[in-house]
Motif scaffolding. Sequence first.
Motif, PDB file in Angstrom:
ATOM      1  N   ALA A 196       0.832  -1.208   0.000  1.00 35.05           N
ATOM      2  CA  ALA A 196       0.000   0.000   0.000  1.00 35.05           C
ATOM      3  C   ALA A 196       0.863   1.254   0.000  1.00 35.05           C
ATOM      4  CB  ALA A 196      -0.935  -0.009   1.203  1.00 35.05           C
ATOM      5  N   GLY A 197       1.937   1.232   0.775  1.00 31.63           N
ATOM      6  CA  GLY A 197       2.835   2.383   0.804  1.00 31.63           C
ATOM      7  C   GLY A 197       3.423   2.680  -0.555  1.00 31.63           C
ATOM      8  N   ARG A 198       3.794   1.621  -1.299  1.00 32.23           N
ATOM      9  CA  ARG A 198       4.361   1.831  -2.630  1.00 32.23           C
ATOM     10  C   ARG A 198       3.314   2.406  -3.578  1.00 32.23           C
ATOM     11  NH1 ARG A 198       9.013  -0.064  -5.128  1.00 32.23           N
ATOM     12  NH2 ARG A 198       9.767   0.060  -2.979  1.00 32.23           N
ATOM     13  N   MET A 199       2.084   1.930  -3.493  1.00 30.94           N
ATOM     14  CA  MET A 199       1.022   2.469  -4.351  1.00 30.94           C
ATOM     15  C   MET A 199       0.811   3.950  -4.097  1.00 30.94           C
ATOM     16  SD  MET A 199      -2.004  -0.392  -4.401  1.00 30.94           S
ATOM     17  CE  MET A 199      -1.617  -1.985  -3.693  1.00 30.94           C
ATOM     18  N   LEU A 200       0.847   4.340  -2.820  1.00 28.06           N
ATOM     19  CA  LEU A 200       0.516   5.704  -2.442  1.00 28.06           C
ATOM     20  C   LEU A 200       1.724   6.630  -2.396  1.00 28.06           C
ATOM     21  CD1 LEU A 200      -1.906   4.717   0.443  1.00 28.06           C
ATOM     22  CD2 LEU A 200      -2.581   5.940  -1.634  1.00 28.06           C
ATOM     23  N   GLY A 201       2.928   6.075  -2.501  1.00 28.92           N
ATOM     24  CA  GLY A 201       4.113   6.906  -2.354  1.00 28.92           C
ATOM     25  C   GLY A 201       4.351   7.323  -0.922  1.00 28.92           C
ATOM     26  N   LEU A 202       3.902   6.503   0.044  1.00 29.15           N
ATOM     27  CA  LEU A 202       4.074   6.797   1.466  1.00 29.15           C
ATOM     28  C   LEU A 202       5.155   5.903   2.070  1.00 29.15           C
ATOM     29  CD1 LEU A 202       0.359   7.036   2.716  1.00 29.15           C
ATOM     30  CD2 LEU A 202       1.993   8.924   2.492  1.00 29.15           C
ATOM     31  N   PRO A 203       5.922   6.410   3.035  1.00 21.57           N
ATOM     32  CA  PRO A 203       6.877   5.549   3.731  1.00 21.57           C
ATOM     33  C   PRO A 203       6.136   4.557   4.623  1.00 21.57           C
ATOM     34  CG  PRO A 203       6.785   7.701   4.784  1.00 21.57           C
ATOM     35  CD  PRO A 203       5.927   7.795   3.540  1.00 21.57           C
ATOM     36  N   PHE A 204       6.793   3.418   4.870  1.00 23.25           N
ATOM     37  CA  PHE A 204       6.224   2.487   5.830  1.00 23.25           C
ATOM     38  C   PHE A 204       7.299   2.068   6.826  1.00 23.25           C
ATOM     39  CE2 PHE A 204       8.227  -0.940   3.543  1.00 23.25           C
ATOM     40  CZ  PHE A 204       8.183  -2.059   4.371  1.00 23.25           C
ATOM     41  N   ALA A 205       6.849   1.698   8.012  1.00 25.57           N
ATOM     42  CA  ALA A 205       7.738   1.281   9.093  1.00 25.57           C
ATOM     43  C   ALA A 205       7.105   0.091   9.789  1.00 25.57           C
ATOM     44  CB  ALA A 205       7.971   2.433  10.072  1.00 25.57           C
ATOM     45  N   VAL A 206       7.901  -0.594  10.612  1.00 24.75           N
ATOM     46  CA  VAL A 206       7.438  -1.841  11.220  1.00 24.75           C
ATOM     47  C   VAL A 206       7.909  -1.935  12.662  1.00 24.75           C
ATOM     48  CG1 VAL A 206       7.682  -4.371  11.176  1.00 24.75           C
ATOM     49  CG2 VAL A 206       7.332  -3.125   9.036  1.00 24.75           C
ATOM     50  N   SER A 207       7.033  -2.488  13.504  1.00 24.41           N
ATOM     51  CA  SER A 207       7.424  -2.972  14.818  1.00 24.41           C
ATOM     52  C   SER A 207       7.380  -4.490  14.750  1.00 24.41           C
ATOM     53  CB  SER A 207       6.467  -2.455  15.903  1.00 24.41           C
ATOM     54  OG  SER A 207       6.845  -2.950  17.180  1.00 24.41           O
ATOM     55  N   ALA A 208       8.540  -5.149  14.883  1.00 26.50           N
ATOM     56  CA  ALA A 208       8.642  -6.601  14.731  1.00 26.50           C
ATOM     57  C   ALA A 208       8.752  -7.254  16.107  1.00 26.50           C
ATOM     58  CB  ALA A 208       9.852  -6.953  13.873  1.00 26.50           C
ATOM     59  N   HIS A 209       8.238  -8.463  16.221  1.00 27.33           N
ATOM     60  CA  HIS A 209       8.082  -9.054  17.552  1.00 27.33           C
ATOM     61  C   HIS A 209       8.695 -10.448  17.676  1.00 27.33           C
ATOM     62  CE1 HIS A 209       5.561  -5.638  18.478  1.00 27.33           C
ATOM     63  NE2 HIS A 209       4.887  -5.863  17.370  1.00 27.33           N
ATOM     64  N   ALA A 210       8.042 -11.478  17.153  1.00 25.92           N
ATOM     65  CA  ALA A 210       8.513 -12.840  17.400  1.00 25.92           C
ATOM     66  C   ALA A 210       8.250 -13.720  16.184  1.00 25.92           C
ATOM     67  CB  ALA A 210       7.844 -13.402  18.661  1.00 25.92           C
ATOM     68  N   LYS A 211       7.047 -14.315  16.124  1.00 26.39           N
ATOM     69  CA  LYS A 211       6.707 -15.206  15.014  1.00 26.39           C
ATOM     70  C   LYS A 211       6.912 -14.528  13.670  1.00 26.39           C
ATOM     71  CE  LYS A 211       2.848 -17.934  13.181  1.00 26.39           C
ATOM     72  NZ  LYS A 211       1.453 -18.391  13.426  1.00 26.39           N
ATOM     73  N   ASP A 212       6.598 -13.243  13.600  1.00 24.37           N
ATOM     74  CA  ASP A 212       6.698 -12.523  12.335  1.00 24.37           C
ATOM     75  C   ASP A 212       8.130 -12.425  11.826  1.00 24.37           C
ATOM     76  OD1 ASP A 212       6.877 -10.887  14.722  1.00 24.37           O
ATOM     77  OD2 ASP A 212       7.073  -9.154  13.408  1.00 24.37           O
ATOM     78  N   ILE A 213       9.117 -12.567  12.731  1.00 26.49           N
ATOM     79  CA  ILE A 213      10.523 -12.518  12.335  1.00 26.49           C
ATOM     80  C   ILE A 213      11.030 -13.909  11.974  1.00 26.49           C
ATOM     81  CG2 ILE A 213      12.876 -12.007  13.130  1.00 26.49           C
ATOM     82  CD1 ILE A 213      11.625  -9.955  15.056  1.00 26.49           C
ATOM     83  N   TRP A 214      10.700 -14.877  12.809  1.00 27.40           N
ATOM     84  CA  TRP A 214      11.360 -16.177  12.741  1.00 27.40           C
ATOM     85  C   TRP A 214      10.667 -17.193  11.844  1.00 27.40           C
ATOM     86  CZ3 TRP A 214      16.062 -15.694  14.437  1.00 27.40           C
ATOM     87  CH2 TRP A 214      16.334 -14.739  15.416  1.00 27.40           C
ATOM     88  N   ASP A 243       8.659 -20.515  15.297  1.00 23.81           N
ATOM     89  CA  ASP A 243       7.942 -19.536  16.119  1.00 23.81           C
ATOM     90  C   ASP A 243       8.433 -19.612  17.558  1.00 23.81           C
ATOM     91  OD1 ASP A 243       6.173 -17.622  16.941  1.00 23.81           O
ATOM     92  OD2 ASP A 243       4.410 -18.940  16.922  1.00 23.81           O
ATOM     93  N   ARG A 244       8.508 -18.444  18.202  1.00 23.01           N
ATOM     94  CA  ARG A 244       8.985 -18.369  19.584  1.00 23.01           C
ATOM     95  C   ARG A 244       8.498 -17.080  20.205  1.00 23.01           C
ATOM     96  NH1 ARG A 244      15.003 -18.287  17.481  1.00 23.01           N
ATOM     97  NH2 ARG A 244      13.879 -19.384  15.827  1.00 23.01           N
ATOM     98  N   ASP A 245       8.589 -16.995  21.512  1.00 19.01           N
ATOM     99  CA  ASP A 245       8.260 -15.762  22.216  1.00 19.01           C
ATOM    100  C   ASP A 245       9.307 -14.696  21.922  1.00 19.01           C
ATOM    101  OD1 ASP A 245       5.858 -16.228  23.606  1.00 19.01           O
ATOM    102  OD2 ASP A 245       6.897 -17.393  25.122  1.00 19.01           O
ATOM    103  N   GLY A 246       8.917 -13.433  22.121  1.00 23.75           N
ATOM    104  CA  GLY A 246       9.875 -12.342  22.110  1.00 23.75           C
ATOM    105  C   GLY A 246      10.252 -12.033  23.551  1.00 23.75           C
ATOM    106  N   LEU A 247       9.702 -10.956  24.074  1.00 17.33           N
ATOM    107  CA  LEU A 247       9.836 -10.628  25.493  1.00 17.33           C
ATOM    108  C   LEU A 247       8.428 -10.711  26.076  1.00 17.33           C
ATOM    109  CD1 LEU A 247      11.667  -9.689  27.804  1.00 17.33           C
ATOM    110  CD2 LEU A 247      11.127  -7.340  27.174  1.00 17.33           C
ATOM    111  N   PRO A 248       8.062 -11.850  26.655  1.00 12.84           N
ATOM    112  CA  PRO A 248       6.666 -12.045  27.080  1.00 12.84           C
ATOM    113  C   PRO A 248       6.213 -11.015  28.112  1.00 12.84           C
ATOM    114  CG  PRO A 248       7.858 -14.126  27.057  1.00 12.84           C
ATOM    115  CD  PRO A 248       8.879 -13.041  26.897  1.00 12.84           C
ATOM    116  N   ASN A 249       5.153 -10.306  27.779  1.00 16.04           N
ATOM    117  CA  ASN A 249       4.617  -9.302  28.684  1.00 16.04           C
ATOM    118  C   ASN A 249       4.211  -9.909  30.022  1.00 16.04           C
ATOM    119  OD1 ASN A 249       4.622  -6.674  27.467  1.00 16.04           O
ATOM    120  ND2 ASN A 249       2.579  -6.366  28.284  1.00 16.04           N
ATOM    121  N   VAL A 250       3.749 -11.160  29.984  1.00 15.99           N
ATOM    122  CA  VAL A 250       3.246 -11.774  31.221  1.00 15.99           C
ATOM    123  C   VAL A 250       4.342 -11.926  32.260  1.00 15.99           C
ATOM    124  CG1 VAL A 250       1.282 -12.918  30.157  1.00 15.99           C
ATOM    125  CG2 VAL A 250       3.509 -14.080  30.198  1.00 15.99           C
TER     126      VAL A 250
END
Length: 420
Positions: free
Chosen positions: A148-166, A325-332
Amino acid sequence: MSETATAPRRPRVAIVLKGYPRLSETFIAQEILGLKRLGCPVHLVSLRWPTDEREHPVHAEIAEAPNYLPEYLYQEPLRVVRSWWQARRLPGYRAARRMFLADWRRDRTPNRGRRWGQAMVLASEMPADIGLIYAHFLHTPGSVARYAGRMLGLPFAVSAHAKDIWTIPDWEKREKLGDLAFLVTCTGANAAHLQGLAPEPERVSLVYHGLDFSRFPPPPVGTEPSRRDGSAAGDPVRLLSVGRFVDKKGHAGLLDALSRCRDLHWRIEFIGGGPLKEELRAEAERLGLADRVSLRAAMAQGELLLRYRAADLFVLNSRISDDGDRDGLPNVLMEAQSQRLACLSTRVSAVPEIVRDGETGLLVPPDDPAALAAALRRLILDPALRMRLGAAGETHLRAHFGHASGVESVFQNIRRVLER
């Protein structure tokens, strides 16, 4: 970033989420609220409708209604077709389509096609005052934001956590890291891994989520730690484990370890939601532990706070699943430590960054029921050790893991992008 009466309205940040609201993602909700309080106007976008029956109070305080994209494209065909008709006229549509087709050749899955369809809906429905697309999670939300950012010419950024990385391939991580404006991630292990793949490692920074201490104040003055030591059948040691009923939380391994401590008097309460709940119930029965094990649905923060205060020991048997998949820094773990509750966990991902073995809790190797059972036995039998570890854990937490500094770091990253 506060506005004045004469200043033009500042650009909003479109925050792309997997689902909203979610009981299991309080760290995201508290960041959104923190950004709003710092003067960052937001527009929420969710790829899925909520499935939890309740919300945390923080969601009401955020007071933002998301734009829910079609979770499955066939459910809203007219909306998808209309969005395609509009998106194809956007200046960056052809470049975005080339990007998607390059990804599709390497990942011919329904999920990849759904990301493209959701991105067209997002781009065609995006409000005109958006200056940045910021996605929580690098995998699916990151792809939707990138297209979507490329279509609109907008920058995009990410907050990465756990499963989404590994659980995504390195080629996908490298290409996203080459395109994004910045990435923040919540563990040192994550940051080192992503910096090693990034064309410009300085775009990746470590930002702990931290805990909102206003929602987890210290236990009431005069609260006495439990002296239970597993010797009294009528007053068993109270164990607590909070986390979704999924493989990476290691609930089955914890039941195995507990079965090796059946000569001691204890009870455990598991709190969460997820697909493995009935399997865990059956496993508890098979091991002869059904009368000692309670499986509860996910709870709001206020209810959890009472559970932490009533417990004697918190256990989280984190592991790395077969798919990575694995935990990141578990909030619990932070929530438990905020209540001076001794914590027992495993050496997985960023857990050692919050639980220092022998200082602020105990750690064992993952997938080692014998070691976990030995640590459980030690902590059940020794209330003085639990008291010492719990007190040290709270002190360390409150000194180093407040959420305000993390939100400020994210805010400064966003402000730099918007000012450019």
